[in-house]
Design a protein around this motif. Structure first.
Motif, PDB file in Angstrom:
ATOM      1  N   SER A   1      -2.779  -5.957  65.764  1.00 41.83           N
ATOM      2  CA  SER A   1      -1.547  -6.482  66.351  1.00 41.83           C
ATOM      3  C   SER A   1      -1.431  -7.956  66.015  1.00 41.83           C
ATOM      4  O   SER A   1      -2.402  -8.599  65.614  1.00 41.83           O
ATOM      5  N   ALA A   2      -0.242  -8.474  66.183  1.00 51.12           N
ATOM      6  CA  ALA A   2       0.030  -9.902  65.997  1.00 51.12           C
ATOM      7  C   ALA A   2       1.092 -10.285  67.017  1.00 51.12           C
ATOM      8  O   ALA A   2       2.046  -9.548  67.247  1.00 51.12           O
ATOM      9  N   ARG A   3       0.870 -11.425  67.648  1.00 46.53           N
ATOM     10  CA  ARG A   3       1.837 -11.885  68.636  1.00 46.53           C
ATOM     11  C   ARG A   3       2.011 -13.386  68.484  1.00 46.53           C
ATOM     12  O   ARG A   3       1.169 -14.073  67.928  1.00 46.53           O
ATOM     13  N   SER A   4       3.082 -13.877  69.033  1.00 45.56           N
ATOM     14  CA  SER A   4       3.355 -15.299  69.001  1.00 45.56           C
ATOM     15  C   SER A   4       2.768 -15.938  70.253  1.00 45.56           C
ATOM     16  O   SER A   4       2.949 -15.436  71.363  1.00 45.56           O
TER      17      SER A   4
ATOM     18  N   PHE B   1      -3.590 -13.298  65.608  1.00 45.30           N
ATOM     19  CA  PHE B   1      -3.875 -12.052  64.910  1.00 45.30           C
ATOM     20  C   PHE B   1      -5.018 -11.324  65.597  1.00 45.30           C
ATOM     21  O   PHE B   1      -6.056 -11.927  65.875  1.00 45.30           O
ATOM     22  N   LEU B   2      -4.887 -10.039  65.849  1.00 41.80           N
ATOM     23  CA  LEU B   2      -5.981  -9.205  66.339  1.00 41.80           C
ATOM     24  C   LEU B   2      -6.375  -8.280  65.192  1.00 41.80           C
ATOM     25  O   LEU B   2      -5.545  -7.514  64.689  1.00 41.80           O
ATOM     26  N   LEU B   3      -7.634  -8.375  64.777  1.00 45.37           N
ATOM     27  CA  LEU B   3      -8.121  -7.591  63.654  1.00 45.37           C
ATOM     28  C   LEU B   3      -8.754  -6.294  64.134  1.00 45.37           C
ATOM     29  O   LEU B   3      -9.108  -6.157  65.302  1.00 45.37           O
ATOM     30  N   ALA B   4      -8.921  -5.364  63.228  1.00 46.39           N
ATOM     31  CA  ALA B   4      -9.477  -4.051  63.555  1.00 46.39           C
ATOM     32  C   ALA B   4     -10.898  -4.149  64.106  1.00 46.39           C
ATOM     33  O   ALA B   4     -11.321  -3.303  64.892  1.00 46.39           O
ATOM     34  N   ASP B   5     -11.640  -5.193  63.719  1.00 46.36           N
ATOM     35  CA  ASP B   5     -13.009  -5.351  64.230  1.00 46.36           C
ATOM     36  C   ASP B   5     -13.045  -5.968  65.619  1.00 46.36           C
ATOM     37  O   ASP B   5     -14.114  -6.189  66.173  1.00 46.36           O
TER      38      ASP B   5
ATOM     39  N   TYR C   1       5.093 -13.389  59.461  1.00 40.72           N
ATOM     40  CA  TYR C   1       5.700 -12.269  60.189  1.00 40.72           C
ATOM     41  C   TYR C   1       4.867 -11.017  59.935  1.00 40.72           C
ATOM     42  O   TYR C   1       5.324 -10.068  59.306  1.00 40.72           O
ATOM     43  N   PRO C   2       3.627 -11.020  60.438  1.00 40.28           N
ATOM     44  CA  PRO C   2       2.739  -9.893  60.168  1.00 40.28           C
ATOM     45  C   PRO C   2       3.081  -8.679  61.015  1.00 40.28           C
ATOM     46  O   PRO C   2       3.674  -8.792  62.085  1.00 40.28           O
ATOM     47  N   LYS C   3       2.683  -7.547  60.483  1.00 36.28           N
ATOM     48  CA  LYS C   3       2.909  -6.278  61.188  1.00 36.28           C
ATOM     49  C   LYS C   3       1.581  -5.538  61.288  1.00 36.28           C
ATOM     50  O   LYS C   3       0.733  -5.647  60.406  1.00 36.28           O
ATOM     51  N   PRO C   4       1.389  -4.771  62.354  1.00 34.06           N
ATOM     52  CA  PRO C   4       0.166  -3.970  62.469  1.00 34.06           C
ATOM     53  C   PRO C   4      -0.006  -3.069  61.247  1.00 34.06           C
ATOM     54  O   PRO C   4       0.968  -2.545  60.701  1.00 34.06           O
ATOM     55  N   GLY C   5      -1.246  -2.936  60.818  1.00 34.49           N
ATOM     56  CA  GLY C   5      -1.559  -2.103  59.665  1.00 34.49           C
ATOM     57  C   GLY C   5      -1.639  -2.876  58.360  1.00 34.49           C
ATOM     58  O   GLY C   5      -2.138  -2.347  57.371  1.00 34.49           O
ATOM     59  N   GLN C   6      -1.153  -4.111  58.351  1.00 33.29           N
ATOM     60  CA  GLN C   6      -1.221  -4.893  57.123  1.00 33.29           C
ATOM     61  C   GLN C   6      -2.641  -5.402  56.900  1.00 33.29           C
ATOM     62  O   GLN C   6      -3.407  -5.606  57.843  1.00 33.29           O
ATOM     63  N   LYS C   7      -2.957  -5.634  55.635  1.00 34.82           N
ATOM     64  CA  LYS C   7      -4.269  -6.139  55.248  1.00 34.82           C
ATOM     65  C   LYS C   7      -4.332  -7.642  55.538  1.00 34.82           C
ATOM     66  O   LYS C   7      -3.349  -8.353  55.322  1.00 34.82           O
ATOM     67  N   ILE C   8      -5.484  -8.116  56.034  1.00 28.63           N
ATOM     68  CA  ILE C   8      -5.701  -9.541  56.256  1.00 28.63           C
ATOM     69  C   ILE C   8      -7.056  -9.915  55.680  1.00 28.63           C
ATOM     70  O   ILE C   8      -8.026  -9.163  55.804  1.00 28.63           O
ATOM     71  N   VAL C   9      -7.100 -11.056  55.005  1.00 29.06           N
ATOM     72  CA  VAL C   9      -8.334 -11.599  54.465  1.00 29.06           C
ATOM     73  C   VAL C   9      -8.504 -12.992  55.054  1.00 29.06           C
ATOM     74  O   VAL C   9      -7.609 -13.829  54.918  1.00 29.06           O
TER      75      VAL C   9
END
Length: 178
Positions: A116-119, A127-131, A144-152
């Protein structure tokens, strides 16, 4: 009297600067020396008589198994070290040699998926990551991130961190306490 105070102050500063150097050398020795329980097993290799060597191994392995059961001795492999360092990526920790001072397992970036991502209240993205780790944007353009997108998340200059969401240009981030 002021001169005496200055001498005492400089002596204290010198002593405090000297102490960590000795402590680092001691930590280095502790990090490279195997625990006494493990060293006991290694020492059995030098016993010449086969029956005595077997008895030595039996005894020292029993001591090792007992220490492991009591959690006095913990055995970890390189994969576990790598996974633990990955989970701690971005968290400032004191300099401890919990991983045996093994710097060849350095984590410089993590790759994950956004859960998830919130302001936040200041308008920057959290940003909340899968881990389960949470990262907050500290500066840069709006994302403007969306859940499920890749983050590095990569280690940046001067101890900072940069995040690329879905291959977009990087923004500066910091890890938040979980």
């Amino acid at each position: 009297m002021a001169k005496t105070a200055r001498v005492a102050f400089y002596s204290l500063v010198f002593a405090s600067l000297s102490a960590p150097v000795g402590a680092k050398d001691k930590d280095k020795d502790l990090a490279t020396a195997p625990p006494a329980i493990f060293q006991g097993v290694l020492d059995c290799r030098s016993v010449a008589d086969a029956a005595a060597r077997l008895a030595c191994f039996d005894k020292s392995v029993a001591v090792m198994a007992d220490a492991t059961a009591k959690k006095d001795l913990v055995v970890i492999d390189r994969a576990t070290i790598r996974e633990t360092k990955r989970g701690l990526f971005g968290i400032s920790l004191p300099s401890i040699k919990i991983f045996g001072g093994n710097d060849d397992v350095e984590v410089n970036q993590i790759e994950s998926t956004l859960t998830s991502a919130r302001s936040s209240s200041d308008g920057l993205t959290v940003f909340l990551l899968a881990d389960g780790s949470r990262w907050k944007q500290t500066e840069g353009r709006y994302t403007y991130p969306k859940p499920g997108q890749k983050i590095v998340v990569k280690r940046g200059a001067l101890g900072g961190f940069l995040a690329n969401v879905n291959d977009q240009p990087a923004v500066r981030v910091m890890r938040l306490a979980d």
